[in-house]
Design a protein around this motif. Structure first.
Motif, PDB file in Angstrom:
ATOM      1  N   ARG A 153      -3.925  11.361  -4.574  1.00 14.29           N
ATOM      2  CA  ARG A 153      -5.118  10.568  -4.825  1.00 14.29           C
ATOM      3  C   ARG A 153      -4.882   9.142  -4.309  1.00 14.29           C
ATOM      4  N   TYR A 154      -5.872   8.477  -3.868  1.00 10.68           N
ATOM      5  CA  TYR A 154      -5.851   7.083  -3.366  1.00 10.68           C
ATOM      6  C   TYR A 154      -5.390   6.983  -1.915  1.00 10.68           C
ATOM      7  N   GLU A 155      -4.792   8.065  -1.355  1.00 11.47           N
ATOM      8  CA  GLU A 155      -4.259   7.942   0.001  1.00 11.47           C
ATOM      9  C   GLU A 155      -5.335   8.265   1.033  1.00 11.47           C
ATOM     10  N   PHE A 192      -0.831   3.777 -16.985  1.00 11.98           N
ATOM     11  CA  PHE A 192       0.084   3.110 -16.034  1.00 11.98           C
ATOM     12  C   PHE A 192       0.739   1.908 -16.724  1.00 11.98           C
ATOM     13  N   PRO A 232       4.891   4.329 -10.957  1.00  8.79           N
ATOM     14  CA  PRO A 232       5.082   4.965 -12.241  1.00  8.79           C
ATOM     15  C   PRO A 232       6.438   5.665 -12.338  1.00  8.79           C
ATOM     16  N   ARG A 235       7.821   8.705 -13.334  1.00 11.01           N
ATOM     17  CA  ARG A 235       7.187  10.013 -13.569  1.00 11.01           C
ATOM     18  C   ARG A 235       7.953  10.895 -14.547  1.00 11.01           C
ATOM     19  N   SER A 288       4.640  10.037   7.219  1.00  9.90           N
ATOM     20  CA  SER A 288       4.772  11.387   6.655  1.00  9.90           C
ATOM     21  C   SER A 288       4.458  11.401   5.157  1.00  9.90           C
ATOM     22  N   PRO A 326      10.851  -1.717  12.859  1.00  5.99           N
ATOM     23  CA  PRO A 326      12.013  -0.909  12.482  1.00  5.99           C
ATOM     24  C   PRO A 326      12.513  -1.275  11.079  1.00  5.99           C
ATOM     25  N   LYS A 360       8.231   0.802   0.584  1.00  2.50           N
ATOM     26  CA  LYS A 360       8.885   0.177  -0.581  1.00  2.50           C
ATOM     27  C   LYS A 360      10.178   0.896  -0.977  1.00  2.50           C
ATOM     28  N   GLY A 366      -0.946  -1.863 -10.624  1.00  2.00           N
ATOM     29  CA  GLY A 366      -1.858  -1.436 -11.684  1.00  2.00           C
ATOM     30  C   GLY A 366      -3.205  -2.117 -11.530  1.00  2.00           C
ATOM     31  N   LEU A 373       0.842  -1.198   0.000  1.00  2.00           N
ATOM     32  CA  LEU A 373       0.000   0.000   0.000  1.00  2.00           C
ATOM     33  C   LEU A 373       0.876   1.246   0.000  1.00  2.00           C
ATOM     34  N   ASP A 374       0.254   2.401  -0.175  1.00  2.00           N
ATOM     35  CA  ASP A 374       0.962   3.680  -0.141  1.00  2.00           C
ATOM     36  C   ASP A 374       1.639   3.840   1.229  1.00  2.00           C
TER      37      ASP A 374
HETATM   38  N1  T5A Z   1      -0.513   3.186  -8.863  1.00  2.00           N
HETATM   39  C1  T5A Z   1       0.758   2.775  -9.148  1.00  2.00           C
HETATM   40  C2  T5A Z   1      -1.601   2.789  -9.659  1.00  2.00           C
HETATM   41  O1  T5A Z   1      -2.741   3.161  -9.404  1.00  2.00           O
HETATM   42  N2  T5A Z   1      -1.358   1.977 -10.733  1.00  2.00           N
HETATM   43  C3  T5A Z   1      -0.103   1.544 -11.070  1.00  2.00           C
HETATM   44  O2  T5A Z   1       0.071   0.812 -12.072  1.00  2.00           O
HETATM   45  C4  T5A Z   1       1.013   1.969 -10.239  1.00  2.00           C
HETATM   46  C5  T5A Z   1       2.402   1.528 -10.583  1.00  2.00           C
HETATM   47  C6  T5A Z   1       1.781   6.359  -6.707  1.00  2.00           C
HETATM   48  C7  T5A Z   1       0.382   5.872  -6.718  1.00  2.00           C
HETATM   49  O3  T5A Z   1       0.065   5.261  -7.947  1.00  2.00           O
HETATM   50  C8  T5A Z   1      -0.726   4.113  -7.732  1.00  2.00           C
HETATM   51  C9  T5A Z   1      -0.305   3.633  -6.396  1.00  2.00           C
HETATM   52  C10 T5A Z   1       0.020   4.891  -5.630  1.00  2.00           C
HETATM   53  O4  T5A Z   1      -1.149   5.364  -4.985  1.00  2.00           O
HETATM   54  P1  T5A Z   1       4.105   5.639  -5.898  1.00  2.00           P
HETATM   55  O5  T5A Z   1       4.757   6.696  -6.711  1.00  2.00           O
HETATM   56  O6  T5A Z   1       4.804   4.355  -5.730  1.00  2.00           O
HETATM   57  O7  T5A Z   1       2.675   5.319  -6.517  1.00  2.00           O
HETATM   58  O8  T5A Z   1       3.693   6.284  -4.505  1.00  2.00           O
HETATM   59  P2  T5A Z   1       3.624   5.630  -3.019  1.00  2.00           P
HETATM   60  O9  T5A Z   1       3.239   4.245  -2.973  1.00  2.00           O
HETATM   61  O10 T5A Z   1       2.843   6.574  -2.188  1.00  2.00           O
HETATM   62  O11 T5A Z   1       5.076   5.597  -2.693  1.00  2.00           O
HETATM   63  P3  T5A Z   1       5.680   6.235  -1.548  1.00  2.00           P
HETATM   64  O12 T5A Z   1       7.016   6.472  -2.107  1.00  2.00           O
HETATM   65  O13 T5A Z   1       4.974   7.424  -1.050  1.00  2.00           O
HETATM   66  O14 T5A Z   1       5.584   5.085  -0.445  1.00  2.00           O
HETATM   67  P4  T5A Z   1       6.599   3.897  -0.151  1.00  2.00           P
HETATM   68  O15 T5A Z   1       7.679   3.851  -1.151  1.00  2.00           O
HETATM   69  O16 T5A Z   1       5.878   2.646   0.092  1.00  2.00           O
HETATM   70  O17 T5A Z   1       7.137   4.329   1.259  1.00  2.00           O
HETATM   71  P5  T5A Z   1       8.499   5.079   1.634  1.00  2.00           P
HETATM   72  O18 T5A Z   1       9.607   4.135   1.698  1.00  2.00           O
HETATM   73  O19 T5A Z   1       8.655   6.289   0.812  1.00  2.00           O
HETATM   74  O20 T5A Z   1       8.108   5.471   3.119  1.00  2.00           O
HETATM   75  C11 T5A Z   1       7.038   6.366   3.406  1.00  2.00           C
HETATM   76  C12 T5A Z   1       7.309   7.060   4.748  1.00  2.00           C
HETATM   77  O21 T5A Z   1       7.338   6.105   5.795  1.00  2.00           O
HETATM   78  C13 T5A Z   1       8.612   6.072   6.440  1.00  2.00           C
HETATM   79  C14 T5A Z   1       9.584   6.730   5.466  1.00  2.00           C
HETATM   80  O22 T5A Z   1      10.658   7.315   6.138  1.00  2.00           O
HETATM   81  C15 T5A Z   1       8.692   7.762   4.794  1.00  2.00           C
HETATM   82  O23 T5A Z   1       8.555   8.900   5.577  1.00  2.00           O
HETATM   83  N3  T5A Z   1       8.937   4.665   6.714  1.00  2.00           N
HETATM   84  C16 T5A Z   1       8.829   4.081   7.920  1.00  2.00           C
HETATM   85  N4  T5A Z   1       8.411   4.551   9.099  1.00  2.00           N
HETATM   86  C17 T5A Z   1       8.398   3.673  10.152  1.00  2.00           C
HETATM   87  N5  T5A Z   1       8.760   2.359  10.047  1.00  2.00           N
HETATM   88  C18 T5A Z   1       9.192   1.846   8.884  1.00  2.00           C
HETATM   89  N6  T5A Z   1       9.569   0.560   8.793  1.00  2.00           N
HETATM   90  C19 T5A Z   1       9.215   2.726   7.738  1.00  2.00           C
HETATM   91  N7  T5A Z   1       9.557   2.542   6.437  1.00  2.00           N
HETATM   92  C20 T5A Z   1       9.370   3.726   5.821  1.00  2.00           C
END
Ligand code: T5A
Ligand code: NA
Length: 206
Positions: free
Chosen positions: A149-151, A72, A43, A45, A143, A179, A19, A102, A14-15
């Motif tokens: 969108r979707y969050e 996507f 994606p 971007r 954070s 952790p 990852k 996707g 999930l968001d």
């Molecule tokens: N989407 C995506 C579709 O609808 N169709 C598709 O085909 C695809 C590929 C953007 C959106 O697009 C949708 C899904 C999404 O809604 P994205 O660009 O990957 O996709 O955006 P996000 O999933 O939101 O990616 P993020 O980068 O925001 O989230 P992550 O990568 O899962 O998380 P990360 O590592 O950036 O961590 C988020 C926060 O949590 C902290 C980090 O420091 C950061 O602040 N954190 C932790 N905190 C506590 N404990 C832990 N273990 C932690 N790990 C990380």
């Protein structure tokens, strides 16, 4: 014997499930092991489809759900040739989201699962999918949550249920509300083994 190639390892979840954070730390460890690895995220971007997707995610552009689904998918097909070349040359790839996202996000809006699966058919199949699992309550406290969108909790809960339907024996589910180093510890060995298996040609690919 199977042909030797790099491994395709996908991180899903999930968001804000962590990852990007996990890919960063795993990449460092695997490189220090002397393995040839790179990363990709979807994606992507930076391309023209990616810019449209990004604008949609920031709620600055309105698009039909099915058009977005195809964008996507197109965004992944744009990378297909390059990914194929890397893998053939022995480079392994850690991918931040793939076709499962996707399908999970569009199907969670109520669209037919088979229709959602269609456009990504033929993409390179991963050798391992690491699914970072945490409750939507935990994730909404992280954070940046809510900026795109979707969050929102209700939708994320539906996405989580749809991901469950997509899991196969190639999926490793890891609880990610722990952790960062503990999560890394649990996923690094399966990643290493998958890469070594692919390089030695002993892993069934596809
Ligand atoms: N989407 C995506 C579709 O609808 N169709 C598709 O085909 C695809 C590929 C953007 C959106 O697009 C949708 C899904 C999404 O809604 P994205 O660009 O990957 O996709 O955006 P996000 O999933 O939101 O990616 P993020 O980068 O925001 O989230 P992550 O990568 O899962 O998380 P990360 O590592 O950036 O961590 C988020 C926060 O949590 C902290 C980090 O420091 C950061 O602040 N954190 C932790 N905190 C506590 N404990 C832990 N273990 C932690 N790990 C990380
Ligand atoms: Na997001």
């Amino acid at each position: 014997m199977k042909k030797s190639r790099g491994a395709l390892i996908v991180l899903e979840g999930l968001d804000k499930s962590g990852k990007t954070t996990q890919i960063k730390s795993c990449l460092e460890i695997l490189k220090a092991d002397g393995l040839d690895v790179c990363q990709l995220s979807f994606p992507d971007r930076t391309t023209s489809t990616g810019q449209l997707i990004s604008s949609f995610l920031r709620e600055q552009t309105i698009l039909d759900d099915r058009a977005v689904h195809l964008l996507f998918s197109a965004n992944r097909w744009e990378k297909w040739k390059e990914m194929n070349e890397w893998l053939s040359n022995g480079t392994s790839i850690l991918v931040d989201r793939y076709a499962y996202s996707g399908v999970a996000y569009t199907a969670s809006k109520g669209y037919d699962l088979d229709w959602c699966l269609g456009p990504d058919k033929g993409l390179i199949a991963p050798d391992l999918v690491v699914y970072l699992s945490a409750s939507s309550t935990v994730l909404e406290s992280r954070s940046g949550y809510g900026e795109e969108r979707y969050e929102n909790k209700a939708f994320q809960s539906r996405v989580s249920e749809t991901f469950e339907k997509l899991k196969t024996k190639k999926w490793l589910t890891v609880y990610s509300d722990r952790p960062i180093e503990e999560v890394t510890h649990d996923i690094i060995t399966p990643m290493r083994n998958t890469i070594r298996g692919c390089l030695s040609g002993s892993l069934e690919s596809g």
